[in-house]
Write a protein that holds these residues in place. Structure first.
Motif, PDB file in Angstrom:
ATOM      1  N   VAL A  56     -18.186 -31.121  25.721  1.00 22.35           N
ATOM      2  CA  VAL A  56     -18.523 -30.463  24.457  1.00 22.35           C
ATOM      3  C   VAL A  56     -20.030 -30.180  24.480  1.00 22.35           C
ATOM      4  O   VAL A  56     -20.812 -31.061  24.822  1.00 22.35           O
ATOM      5  N   SER A  57     -20.418 -28.951  24.153  1.00 20.37           N
ATOM      6  CA  SER A  57     -21.847 -28.610  24.136  1.00 20.37           C
ATOM      7  C   SER A  57     -22.208 -27.795  22.908  1.00 20.37           C
ATOM      8  O   SER A  57     -21.500 -26.863  22.539  1.00 20.37           O
ATOM      9  N   MET A  58     -23.318 -28.152  22.302  1.00 17.85           N
ATOM     10  CA  MET A  58     -23.855 -27.389  21.177  1.00 17.85           C
ATOM     11  C   MET A  58     -25.007 -26.534  21.707  1.00 17.85           C
ATOM     12  O   MET A  58     -25.862 -27.034  22.436  1.00 17.85           O
ATOM     13  N   ILE A  59     -25.021 -25.262  21.326  1.00 20.89           N
ATOM     14  CA  ILE A  59     -26.155 -24.392  21.650  1.00 20.89           C
ATOM     15  C   ILE A  59     -26.924 -24.242  20.337  1.00 20.89           C
ATOM     16  O   ILE A  59     -26.341 -23.857  19.318  1.00 20.89           O
ATOM     17  N   GLU A  60     -28.214 -24.567  20.361  1.00 22.16           N
ATOM     18  CA  GLU A  60     -28.978 -24.581  19.107  1.00 22.16           C
ATOM     19  C   GLU A  60     -30.137 -23.590  19.114  1.00 22.16           C
ATOM     20  O   GLU A  60     -31.285 -23.954  19.363  1.00 22.16           O
ATOM     21  N   PRO A  61     -29.831 -22.315  18.783  1.00 18.41           N
ATOM     22  CA  PRO A  61     -30.915 -21.336  18.763  1.00 18.41           C
ATOM     23  C   PRO A  61     -31.783 -21.480  17.520  1.00 18.41           C
ATOM     24  O   PRO A  61     -31.311 -21.927  16.471  1.00 18.41           O
ATOM     25  N   GLY A  62     -33.048 -21.083  17.642  1.00 17.79           N
ATOM     26  CA  GLY A  62     -33.908 -20.850  16.476  1.00 17.79           C
ATOM     27  C   GLY A  62     -33.587 -19.440  15.998  1.00 17.79           C
ATOM     28  O   GLY A  62     -32.440 -18.997  16.144  1.00 17.79           O
ATOM     29  N   PRO A  63     -34.568 -18.710  15.464  1.00 17.80           N
ATOM     30  CA  PRO A  63     -34.280 -17.348  15.013  1.00 17.80           C
ATOM     31  C   PRO A  63     -33.877 -16.426  16.175  1.00 17.80           C
ATOM     32  O   PRO A  63     -34.485 -16.485  17.232  1.00 17.80           O
ATOM     33  N   VAL A  64     -32.831 -15.633  15.946  1.00 22.36           N
ATOM     34  CA  VAL A  64     -32.382 -14.655  16.943  1.00 22.36           C
ATOM     35  C   VAL A  64     -32.272 -13.308  16.233  1.00 22.36           C
ATOM     36  O   VAL A  64     -31.681 -13.229  15.152  1.00 22.36           O
ATOM     37  N   ASN A  65     -32.818 -12.275  16.824  1.00 22.83           N
ATOM     38  CA  ASN A  65     -32.772 -10.968  16.168  1.00 22.83           C
ATOM     39  C   ASN A  65     -31.420 -10.282  16.368  1.00 22.83           C
ATOM     40  O   ASN A  65     -31.175  -9.645  17.377  1.00 22.83           O
TER      41      ASN A  65
ATOM     42  N   GLY B 184     -38.656 -14.912  17.304  1.00 26.63           N
ATOM     43  CA  GLY B 184     -37.233 -14.599  17.445  1.00 26.63           C
ATOM     44  C   GLY B 184     -36.862 -14.335  18.889  1.00 26.63           C
ATOM     45  O   GLY B 184     -37.641 -13.736  19.628  1.00 26.63           O
ATOM     46  N   GLN B 185     -35.687 -14.805  19.289  1.00 27.61           N
ATOM     47  CA  GLN B 185     -35.178 -14.521  20.632  1.00 27.61           C
ATOM     48  C   GLN B 185     -34.187 -13.358  20.558  1.00 27.61           C
ATOM     49  O   GLN B 185     -33.813 -12.919  19.472  1.00 27.61           O
ATOM     50  N   THR B 186     -33.736 -12.895  21.712  1.00 29.91           N
ATOM     51  CA  THR B 186     -32.722 -11.831  21.731  1.00 29.91           C
ATOM     52  C   THR B 186     -31.350 -12.479  21.949  1.00 29.91           C
ATOM     53  O   THR B 186     -31.271 -13.599  22.470  1.00 29.91           O
TER      54      THR B 186
END
Ligand code: NAD
Length: 321
Positions: free
Chosen positions: A184-193, A236-238
């Motif tokens: 089980v894996s969580m992907i935790e992005p900050g702001p993404v455009n 922000g990331q893409t």
């Protein structure tokens, strides 16, 4: 052989980027099944066009579309039943919705809708797919969570709560599933455009937020909203950044449970662990919002500076300054 990947919420943003990236894998290691909610014929054909363009010749070969509404028990079952032998190697829970505003001005129905998608949507998918993974003793469940699944942010309280709930659910499952060789894996992005923020901002501009006092509304409109815009612009990331990170996690021999996609958030998240009373993180967020909100470039600088020290200790990450 090829691994079957089911991705929820693929009409746009992160889900679309992941689907396209996996479908175009040069070694053709993935077979992607992806789709979100039923749309009208018009928007559906526009959506298909986007897929054809983005996936190129992968469409129909290593990528196909299914109909899925994660808020419906029936739709989830039908979707999984339509997959050959119900065999899914990797489930990527990406479908999600946002909600911002002062809590006192949001209706319980709106809040329930957020949980229905972000939390119960994930629960439905996992309940449908996990038993088969357990009996095959192989599989990987991924959730596109958020840094807001790790710390609260003012005026994002309910969205954050829905991601916390999902983190809690999955942390328990990760332990249980170790016996069955299921990761089980969580992907935790900050702001993404993506369209996500745009949709929220459009909703906010139409709402009156009845029930909130003028002072709170003023904080929301003059501190929170501009800070948010600056955050997305400043760090922000893409969607492709998130897709790359997700692919790396899928391909890792020992996939970590938590995966921040934006190294600038490492120090912020660490504040919670550095001070178990929570005062350090609550006060830091207070200052970021009310004192530094107007000088966002300073905050971004501070975040970059702090991350730098952390990242020097981790050889596999690069910080883009
Ligand atoms: P997005 O709005 O472009 O994508 C969300 C997708 O979910 C859409 O394709 C939508 O159709 C789908 N969806 C919504 N309700 C659904 C339902 N009931 N059934 C099936 N599909 C449904 O936004 P995004 O930024 O690509 O968001 C994807 C995920 O990433 C979400 O879970 C979001 O919480 C998370 N996230 C986004 C950001 C960000 O800043 N954009 C940051 C962190 C995490």
């Amino acid at each position: 052989g090829q691994r079957v990947v089911l991705i929820t919420g693929c009409s746009s943003g992160i889900g679309l980027a992941i689907a396209v990236m996996l479908a175009r894998d040069e070694m053709k290691r993935y077979y992607g099944k992806s789709r979100s909610i039923n749309r009208s014929t018009h928007s559906s054909s526009k959506f298909l066009l986007k897929y054809f363009e983005a996936a190129g010749d992968a469409y129909g070969k290593t990528l196909s579309l299914l109909t899925l509404d994660v808020c419906s028990d029936e739709s989830v079952k039908q979707c999984v039943d339509s997959i050959k032998d119900r065999h899914i190697d990797i489930l990527i829970n990406n479908a999600g919705v946002g909600l911002v505003g002062p809590v006192e001005a949001l209706s319980l129905d709106e809040m329930k809708q957020v949980f229905e998608t972000n939390f119960y949507g994930v629960v439905r998918m996992i309940k449908e797919v996990m038993p088969d993974m357990k009996s095959r003793r192989s599989g990987h469940i991924i959730v596109i969570s958020s840094v807001l699944g790790l710390h609260g942010v003012a005026f994002n309280d309910v969205y954050s709560a829905s991601k916390f709930a999902t983190e809690g659910l999955c942390e328990g499952l990760a332990i249980q599933l170790m016996n069955f060789n299921v990761n089980v894996s969580m992907i935790e992005p900050g702001p993404v455009n993506t369209e996500f923020e745009m949709k929220l901002m459009t909703e906010v501009s139409k709402k009156e937020f009845v029930g909130a006092d003028p002072e709170t509304l003023d904080h929301f409109r003059t501190c929170y909203l501009p800070t948010q815009v600056n955050l997305f612009q400043g760090l922000g990331q893409t969607p492709e950044d998130i897709a790359r990170c997700t692919k790396k996690v899928i391909e890792s021999p020992q996939p970590p449970f938590r995966n921040l996609t934006n190294p600038l958030y490492t120090p912020i998240v660490a504040l919670k662990y550095a001070d178990e009373t929570g005062s350090l993180s609550v006060h830091t967020f207070y200052h970021m919002l009310y004192n530094l909100g107007g000088v966002m470039h300073v905050t971004v600088r501070i975040m970059k500076f702090l991350s730098f020290g952390w990242l020097r200790r981790r050889d596999n990450e690069k910080l883009i300054l």
